[in-house]
Enzyme design. Structure first.
Site, short mmCIF file in Angstrom:
data_model
loop_
_atom_site.label_atom_id
_atom_site.label_comp_id
_atom_site.label_asym_id
_atom_site.label_seq_id
_atom_site.Cartn_x
_atom_site.Cartn_y
_atom_site.Cartn_z
N GLU A 8 -28.02 30.07 -4.55
CA GLU A 8 -27.41 31.35 -4.18
C GLU A 8 -27.22 32.21 -5.43
OE1 GLU A 8 -23.92 30.68 -1.78
OE2 GLU A 8 -25.09 29.72 -0.20
N HIS B 93 -23.73 34.53 2.30
CA HIS B 93 -22.55 33.64 2.25
C HIS B 93 -21.27 34.42 2.57
CE1 HIS B 93 -21.02 29.68 0.28
NE2 HIS B 93 -20.19 30.10 1.24
N ARG C 235 -23.64 24.60 4.29
CA ARG C 235 -24.19 24.69 2.94
C ARG C 235 -25.71 24.68 3.03
NH1 ARG C 235 -20.27 26.50 1.70
NH2 ARG C 235 -18.73 25.89 0.14
N1 NAI Z 1 -20.15 29.83 4.92
C1 NAI Z 1 -18.91 29.86 4.51
O1 NAI Z 1 -18.45 30.83 3.95
C2 NAI Z 1 -18.05 28.71 4.79
C3 NAI Z 1 -18.57 27.46 4.78
N2 NAI Z 1 -17.78 26.39 5.03
C4 NAI Z 1 -18.39 25.08 5.01
O2 NAI Z 1 -18.34 24.53 6.29
C5 NAI Z 1 -18.29 23.12 6.17
C6 NAI Z 1 -17.24 22.54 7.09
O3 NAI Z 1 -15.96 23.03 6.74
P1 NAI Z 1 -14.67 22.45 7.49
O4 NAI Z 1 -14.94 22.37 8.93
O5 NAI Z 1 -13.53 23.23 7.02
O6 NAI Z 1 -14.63 21.01 6.88
P2 NAI Z 1 -14.05 19.69 7.57
O7 NAI Z 1 -13.91 18.70 6.50
O8 NAI Z 1 -12.87 20.03 8.42
O9 NAI Z 1 -15.23 19.23 8.54
C7 NAI Z 1 -16.41 18.64 8.10
C8 NAI Z 1 -16.79 17.59 9.13
O10 NAI Z 1 -18.09 17.12 8.82
C9 NAI Z 1 -18.10 15.75 9.18
N3 NAI Z 1 -19.22 15.07 8.57
C10 NAI Z 1 -19.29 14.48 7.35
N4 NAI Z 1 -20.51 13.92 7.20
C11 NAI Z 1 -21.20 14.15 8.33
C12 NAI Z 1 -22.51 13.82 8.77
N5 NAI Z 1 -23.35 13.13 8.01
N6 NAI Z 1 -22.89 14.24 10.01
C13 NAI Z 1 -22.04 14.93 10.78
N7 NAI Z 1 -20.79 15.27 10.42
C14 NAI Z 1 -20.38 14.89 9.21
C15 NAI Z 1 -16.76 15.25 8.74
O11 NAI Z 1 -16.43 14.06 9.42
C16 NAI Z 1 -15.87 16.39 9.15
O12 NAI Z 1 -15.33 16.19 10.44
C17 NAI Z 1 -18.07 22.83 4.68
O13 NAI Z 1 -19.31 22.52 4.08
C18 NAI Z 1 -17.62 24.11 4.13
O14 NAI Z 1 -17.91 24.25 2.82
C19 NAI Z 1 -16.45 26.51 5.30
C20 NAI Z 1 -15.87 27.74 5.29
C21 NAI Z 1 -16.61 28.94 5.00
O1 HPV Z 2 -14.87 27.76 1.88
C1 HPV Z 2 -16.07 27.52 1.78
O2 HPV Z 2 -16.55 26.40 1.80
C2 HPV Z 2 -17.00 28.63 1.66
O3 HPV Z 2 -18.18 28.40 1.70
C3 HPV Z 2 -16.49 29.96 1.38
O4 HPV Z 2 -17.06 30.32 0.16
P1 HPV Z 2 -16.52 31.57 -0.65
O5 HPV Z 2 -15.14 31.26 -1.05
O6 HPV Z 2 -16.59 32.76 0.25
O7 HPV Z 2 -17.44 31.68 -1.82
#
Ligand code: NAI
Ligand code: HPV
Length: 598
Positions: free
Chosen positions: A315, A334, A286
């Site tokens: 965004e 994104h 993010r």
């Molecule tokens: N750019 C995009 O389109 C996408 C972005 N994301 C983002 O990626 C991020 C991670 O997604 P997931 O791995 O599925 O989530 P997840 O919940 O599996 O992993 C997040 C991890 O961050 C850790 N965490 C929490 N606070 C922390 C801190 N202060 N320092 C270090 N680690 C910490 C948690 O313990 C957890 O293991 C989310 O913010 C999600 O929104 C996910 C999918 C697509």
């Molecule tokens: O799953 C997430 O956290 C994402 O950031 C993906 O975002 P989107 O559904 O592509 O707008």
């Protein structure tokens, strides 16, 4: 479908409810035959979550969703796909919708929940991050929030790796250069990844997949995550380290933590100063986890050699943003979750979760409600009904004017406390306690919040019984302290209103009122009479009810001793008229009586 029996757990997230409600079975499709409460007076919108075929819910899809997911939704609901709504348009539309599906581009603010006037029951986030949904407001409004946490993991990880490699080899810059007619082989000399240290910040689903792939590229991978288990990291050859160690030793930093108050701007001036000069940063998490002004300064100072960013604080970011325009920054709009495969998967995952929630199932991906495994739900089903009814009975025994503040619930079970999840039961007791005396609907999402808001302190106690723990519970007891009762016999020796119930052959029964043992199945409504135990009482009361064609479903007498005081509990299918109730009260041996609606 076991879960459909839990419709009321997620039902009625409206803040206002009609003063009186009837319960009956509503025949739905063969798969759904569930107890549904409907308002006595016809009102729109419907207040319960389970919908008959002729009362389809409406789902607003506010951002593009994969076809397979849309088809799934259309099989169950009216689907309104309206993209690019302004905040005002969303607020206007939402009052006509039972569910809302969004991605990251829609802010689901408090105003949205307020504008829904209680109709919105589920918000589905077709993706992982729920930082665009006001969770506190959702919970206060009894609206369930579900997400699709797994289907885009690989896509996000692959995009992270794409940005990492593209950044290291200046792919985007070189592409732009050659398209503008240049041939700059010396300018775009990159850096190698092999042997370099990558710090994965946030070792969750995406972070783990990035780590795996980076290992395949020959990188040395370390990770920082205060909540990740070290053995999971070790299993793929990753060392978990402190925050300072991670950012201080890394050649590359890849961000994968959620945006929360504690991660907001976690990469700031202070932390950039701790990094190795020439570090390279990837962000597919993010935008808000980086202080973007601080990043521009760090880029200008050469602390950060390059950054590759998929996400931004705002965004889309302003066109003239120094960060976006920086020559050492590679950006994508994104796109982390934007693969055909991920979008199809996410759409199906969220459609199933939203439809399930609208049917009254407890979602496995609930963000603001307990997730209870299906097998636990099946087993707890009759106890969930018992819990709500005991709450309803207990509160109706309180004399008008006495505020309910202190409630104690006792669960007696032969099961160890760890084997008995009481969150559902507590929510249902709260629902039972609050709904008969207020205009608020309570469900699994908002039960604790609503109790707290009304100043009700609900304490729970477990009593561990000997014996075989075949059933999850032996009995549930609800006590309300510091109140007067409209039925004095409901006050126990220790001074509280006390009701106790058990499940017998799958049916909830009331088994104790105050100090009296009774046994009446909790169906229909109940008349409780305290009387002097004597022959003919059942006949007298029964014939008063019979004359009015009120069907008696159950009768039981609990007495202290023969010919002393007794409590007669009578289950009735219909509500007796005031006259009949008065006639019962006028029977000479009846000392007090109360009519209780279940
Ligand atoms: N750019 C995009 O389109 C996408 C972005 N994301 C983002 O990626 C991020 C991670 O997604 P997931 O791995 O599925 O989530 P997840 O919940 O599996 O992993 C997040 C991890 O961050 C850790 N965490 C929490 N606070 C922390 C801190 N202060 N320092 C270090 N680690 C910490 C948690 O313990 C957890 O293991 C989310 O913010 C999600 O929104 C996910 C999918 C697509
Ligand atoms: O799953 C997430 O956290 C994402 O950031 C993906 O975002 P989107 O559904 O592509 O707008």
């Amino acid at each position: 479908m076991a879960a459909s029996a839990y419709s009321s757990l997620l039902s009625a997230p409206s803040l206002k409810k009609p003063t009186s409600a009837l319960s009956w079975k509503l025949p739905l499709s063969p798969a759904f035959n569930v107890a549904v409460s409907l308002p006595r007076r016809a009102r729109s919108p419907p207040v319960f979550v389970v919908f008959a075929m002729d009362a389809k819910p409406t789902i607003l899809v506010a951002e593009k969703l994969g076809e397979a997911g849309l088809n799934l939704l259309k099989g169950f609901a009216n689907v309104d796909c309206s993209y690019n709504l302004s905040p005002e348009e969303l607020c206007t539309k939402i009052s006509l919708c039972d569910a809302l599906i969004v991605r990251s581009g829609t802010k689901v603010s408090r105003e949205v929940f307020e504008s829904s006037a209680g109709r919105l029951k589920v918000v589905g986030r077709a993706g992982v991050g729920i930082d665009n949904v006001d969770l506190a407001a959702a919970t206060e409004h009894g609206c369930l929030v579900v997400n699709a946490p797994t289907a885009n993991t690989v896509a996000a990880a692959e995009h992270g790796i794409a940005l990492l490699t593209a950044m290291a080899r200046n792919v985007a810059q070189a592409d732009a250069s050659i398209k503008s007619g240049k041939w700059q082989r010396n300018k775009y000399v990159g850096v190698s990844l092999v042997g370099k240290t990558l710090a994965v910040m946030g070792f969750g689903k995406v972070g783990t997949e990035v780590a795996r792939r980076a290992k395949g590229l020959g990188m040395h991978v370390i990770a920082h995550d205060p909540y990740a288990p070290a053995d999971r990291a070790r299993a793929i050859g990753v060392e978990l380290v402190s925050f300072d160690q991670a950012i201080g030793t890394a050649d590359f930093i890849s961000l994968h933590m959620p945006l929360t108050p504690s991660t907001a701007k976690i990469l700031n001036d202070e932390n950039f100063a701790k990094m190795k000069k020439g570090v390279r940063i990837v962000n597919v998490a993010r935008g808000g986890v980086i202080d973007e002004d601080a990043l521009v300064k760090a880029l200008d100072a050469g602390i950060v050699a390059q950054a590759a960013l998929d996400v931004f604080t705002v965004e889309p970011p302003p066109k003239d943003s120094k960060l976006i325009q920086h020559e050492n920054v590679t950006v994508t709009p994104h796109l982390g979750a934007s693969t055909m495969e991920a979008q199809e998967g996410v759409a199906i995952e969220i459609a199933e979760a939203v439809v399930g929630a609208l049917k009254g199932e407890l979602a496995a991906t609930a963000v603001n409600a307990p997730m209870v495994p299906a097998e636990v739900l099946t087993e707890l089903k009759p106890y969930v009904v018992l819990a709500e009814k005991l709450g309803r009975l207990a509160v109706q025994l309180v004399a008008g004017g006495s505020g309910v503040k202190s409630v104690k619930v006792t669960y007696a079970s032969a099961r160890a406390p760890d084997d008995l999840d009481t969150r559902l039961l507590r929510a249902m007791i709260t629902k039972g306690l609050i709904e008969p005396i207020s205009s608020v609907f309570v469900n699994l999402v908002n039960a604790d919040f609503t109790a707290k808001q009304r100043g009700i302190r609900l304490s729970e106690e477990r009593v561990l019984l000997d014996g075989s723990p075949e059933s999850p519970l032996e009995f549930i007891q609800v006590q309300i302290a510091n109140v007067e009762s409209r039925f004095a016999s409901a006050i126990s020796d220790s001074g509280e209103i006390k009701v106790e119930g058990r499940v017998k052959d799958g049916v909830p029964h009331l088994t104790r009122v105050g100090s009296f043992e009774v046994d009446v199945s909790l169906e229909g409504s109940i008349i409780l009479c305290r009387q002097v135990d004597q022959p003919g009482m059942i006949g007298k009361v029964g014939s008063i009810l019979g004359e009015e064609n009120v069907n008696v479903s159950f009768m039981s007498v609990g007495r202290i001793a023969p010919r002393k005081q007794a409590i007669m509990a009578i289950g009735v299918d219909e509500q007796p008229s005031k006259e009949s109730l008065k006639r019962i009260g006028d029977v000479p041996a009846v000392e007090e009586f109360v009519f209780l609606k279940l």
